[in-house]
Write an enzyme that holds these catalytic residues in place. Structure first.
Site, PDB file in Angstrom:
ATOM      1  N   LYS A   9      -6.147  37.533 -16.397  1.00  0.00           N
ATOM      2  CA  LYS A   9      -6.198  36.283 -15.904  1.00  0.00           C
ATOM      3  C   LYS A   9      -7.663  35.847 -15.227  1.00  0.00           C
ATOM      4  O   LYS A   9      -8.438  36.686 -15.044  1.00  0.00           O
ATOM      5  CB  LYS A   9      -5.252  35.989 -14.600  1.00  0.00           C
ATOM      6  CG  LYS A   9      -3.878  36.403 -14.826  1.00  0.00           C
ATOM      7  CD  LYS A   9      -3.394  35.195 -15.396  1.00  0.00           C
ATOM      8  CE  LYS A   9      -2.984  34.202 -14.400  1.00  0.00           C
ATOM      9  NZ  LYS A   9      -1.802  34.218 -13.546  1.00  0.00           N
ATOM     10  N   SER A  27      -6.852  38.154 -10.933  1.00  0.00           N
ATOM     11  CA  SER A  27      -5.348  38.469 -10.357  1.00  0.00           C
ATOM     12  C   SER A  27      -5.610  40.006 -10.132  1.00  0.00           C
ATOM     13  O   SER A  27      -6.201  40.804 -10.719  1.00  0.00           O
ATOM     14  CB  SER A  27      -4.374  38.158 -11.590  1.00  0.00           C
ATOM     15  OG  SER A  27      -3.390  39.096 -10.897  1.00  0.00           O
ATOM     16  N   HIS A  58       0.851   9.495 -19.390  1.00  0.00           N
ATOM     17  CA  HIS A  58       2.100  10.424 -19.267  1.00  0.00           C
ATOM     18  C   HIS A  58       1.750  11.942 -19.701  1.00  0.00           C
ATOM     19  O   HIS A  58       2.700  12.315 -20.105  1.00  0.00           O
ATOM     20  CB  HIS A  58       3.259   9.807 -20.164  1.00  0.00           C
ATOM     21  CG  HIS A  58       3.581   8.233 -20.004  1.00  0.00           C
ATOM     22  ND1 HIS A  58       4.286   7.705 -18.832  1.00  0.00           N
ATOM     23  CD2 HIS A  58       2.971   7.217 -20.545  1.00  0.00           C
ATOM     24  CE1 HIS A  58       4.115   6.453 -19.071  1.00  0.00           C
ATOM     25  NE2 HIS A  58       3.612   5.865 -19.927  1.00  0.00           N
ATOM     26  N   GLU A  63      -7.568  24.587  -7.180  1.00  0.00           N
ATOM     27  CA  GLU A  63      -6.130  24.844  -6.573  1.00  0.00           C
ATOM     28  C   GLU A  63      -6.407  24.502  -5.107  1.00  0.00           C
ATOM     29  O   GLU A  63      -5.613  23.808  -4.649  1.00  0.00           O
ATOM     30  CB  GLU A  63      -5.487  26.007  -6.956  1.00  0.00           C
ATOM     31  CG  GLU A  63      -5.185  26.034  -8.393  1.00  0.00           C
ATOM     32  CD  GLU A  63      -4.414  27.432  -8.950  1.00  0.00           C
ATOM     33  OE1 GLU A  63      -3.863  28.241  -8.253  1.00  0.00           O
ATOM     34  OE2 GLU A  63      -4.455  27.627 -10.076  1.00  0.00           O
TER      35      GLU A  63
END
Ligand code: ARG
Length: 456
Positions: A282, A276, A155, A289
């Site tokens: 970043k 970024s 979980h 992804e």
């Protein structure tokens, strides 16, 4: 003028030609098409269906066409109907009427089935090699981290102590099944359909087993209608590829989480991360992804193929031409993903201290505390309750199982003695789980041994 235009009184409209044409995507099967034709021509010569000299002439010209395409001397005509027509057209241009004998006892229906099977057989092997290469990277990382304690999650909550090696090997096991699935899919793809002709076979005395043998197929299709209308093997491969992507997407998700400041279990190499355009701080896990994103695309192709084939009556129907772009796109993307994911993982660094720190919080040794009481004679349910009460005490007084004073233990249950500390020590928790498949160094080394044997 189309080769099939005998019964037509008009030229085909240009828009129909464009709409119908598959050469923009099936030209990638040129090698399979030509090699299939070479085997067919040899068989026609051997069986006396055409003369030996005609057969030899065709074979020589086909070989020349193949090398001319490969060297760039012969450009694929993008206005041709498909790769099969293009090759035959060039052949006839080059050797005249003899070229027109090649299509004896054959149809494009069994020809396209043959080409697709040959093409996919090669690609199944190529995908397998890439899965293999990724598995090897995973195993190497696992070998270096058999003592790297981290929390295992359920979980997405810290659950029980494991090692990084143990976690990584879960992915290696998924890839092992992926390879087994690909092997299985290969077996069903490795069946030679030529000789099914349009759908009803032929009256010519062809030798299908000879062709199968020439082209390295293990067997021939047993029903000519099925031979030209079966695309199960395409769908099955698309499913194998989807399953690989499902596995990669789960791994990607962990990489993304682990790279976050909230976890910081992993640091990607600068060469395998992106920045970024606006936020200078970043460092984004774009590769992971994109792999996660492309999973949707690969599933899409599987759905596309299943839906294209749904409800098609026997035998060949032009709908089936739609199979190629979907499966080719899946193959291309899965191969790309496997390759880059392996490089990303290979160059990544694990933040072992952060993993250990995370393992220290969250009471992931609560089960071990309960097991301690069971070993002292308590029934598990009672032990579970006591361990839960101790968690509450720890939270209230800001302790962990490792730092909680023995008096606090004893206040909850008299059964506790000083030896409890060695039981709740995270290293003990991991290494006492010697069960086959478990996280102990001993068990993990067995898992590595078995996986190394498989991915050799
Ligand atoms: N381009 C076609 C395909 O990919 C080849 C088979 C054409 N057969 C036919 N009867 N029109 O399916």
């Amino acid at each position: 003028m189309k080769m099939w235009q005998g019964r037509f009184k008009k030229e085909e409209d240009e828009s129909v030609n464009d709409f119908n044409s598959s050469i923009s995507f099936d030209s990638r099967m040129y090698k399979q098409d030509i090699n299939g034709s070479i085997a067919h021509a040899k068989m026609l010569g051997n069986t006396g269906i055409i003369s030996k000299s005609e057969s030899e002439k065709i074979v020589a010209a086909l070989k020349e066409i193949l090398s001319d395409i490969e060297s760039g001397k012969l450009a694929i005509d993008e206005t041709a109907e498909d790769i099969h027509m293009f090759v035959e057209q060039v052949l006839t241009e080059r050797i005249g009427d003899t070229g027109k004998r090649l299509h004896t006892a054959r149809s494009r229906n069994d020809q396209v089935a043959l080409d697709t099977r040959m093409y996919l057989k090669d690609e199944i092997i190529s995908v397998k090699e890439k899965v293999n290469a990724l598995a090897k990277v995973i195993i190497e990382k696992a070998k270096a981290n058999t003592e790297t304690v981290m929390p295992g999650y359920t979980h997405l909550q810290r659950a029980q102590p494991i090692t990084l090696a143990h976690e990584l090997l879960a992915y290696a096991n998924m890839l092992k099944r992926d390879v087994m699935r690909l092997d299985d899919c290969f077996e069903r793809t490795d069946v030679m359909p030529l000789g099914s002709c349009a759908l009803a076979g032929t009256t010519y005395p062809i030798d299908r087993n000879y062709v199968a043998n020439e082209l390295g197929f293990s067997s021939i299709t047993e029903n000519s209608i099925d031979g030209v209308s079966d695309r199960d093997f395409v769908i099955e491969f698309a499913f194998c590829l989807s399953m690989i992507m499902m596995h990669l997407s789960r791994f990607s998700e962990e990489v993304i989480l682990w790279c976050s400041s909230e976890f910081k279990f992993m640091e990607l190499d600068d060469a395998f991360a992106t920045g970024s355009s606006i936020m200078p701080q970043k460092k984004n896990p774009d590769i992971a992804e994109l792999v996660r994103g492309k999973t949707g695309r690969v599933y899409g192709s599987l759905t596309c193929l299943l839906t294209v084939m749904k409800g098609i009556p026997l035998a060949y129907n032009k709908d089936m031409q739609e199979d190629k772009e979907a499966i080719f796109d899946s193959i291309d993307n899965v191969k790309l993903c496997l390759e880059i994911f392996a490089k990303m993982l290979d160059t990544a660094v694990f933040c072992k201290d952060n993993m250990k720190k995370a393992a220290g919080y969250g009471f992931i040794n609560a089960t071990d505390c309960a097991d301690y009481l069971v070993k002292k004679g308590l029934p598990f349910r009672q032990a579970y309750k006591i361990s839960g009460e101790l968690v509450a005490v720890c939270i209230e007084k800001n302790y962990t199982f490792e730092t909680l004073p023995i008096e606090e233990y004893k206040a909850v249950s008299e059964v506790f003695e000083d030896d409890v500390y060695s039981y709740v020590d995270l290293n003990t928790c991991v290494n006492e789980r010697k069960v086959p498949g478990g996280p102990s160094e001993e068990s993990v080394k067995e898992q590595i041994k078995s996986l190394e044997k498989f991915f050799n």
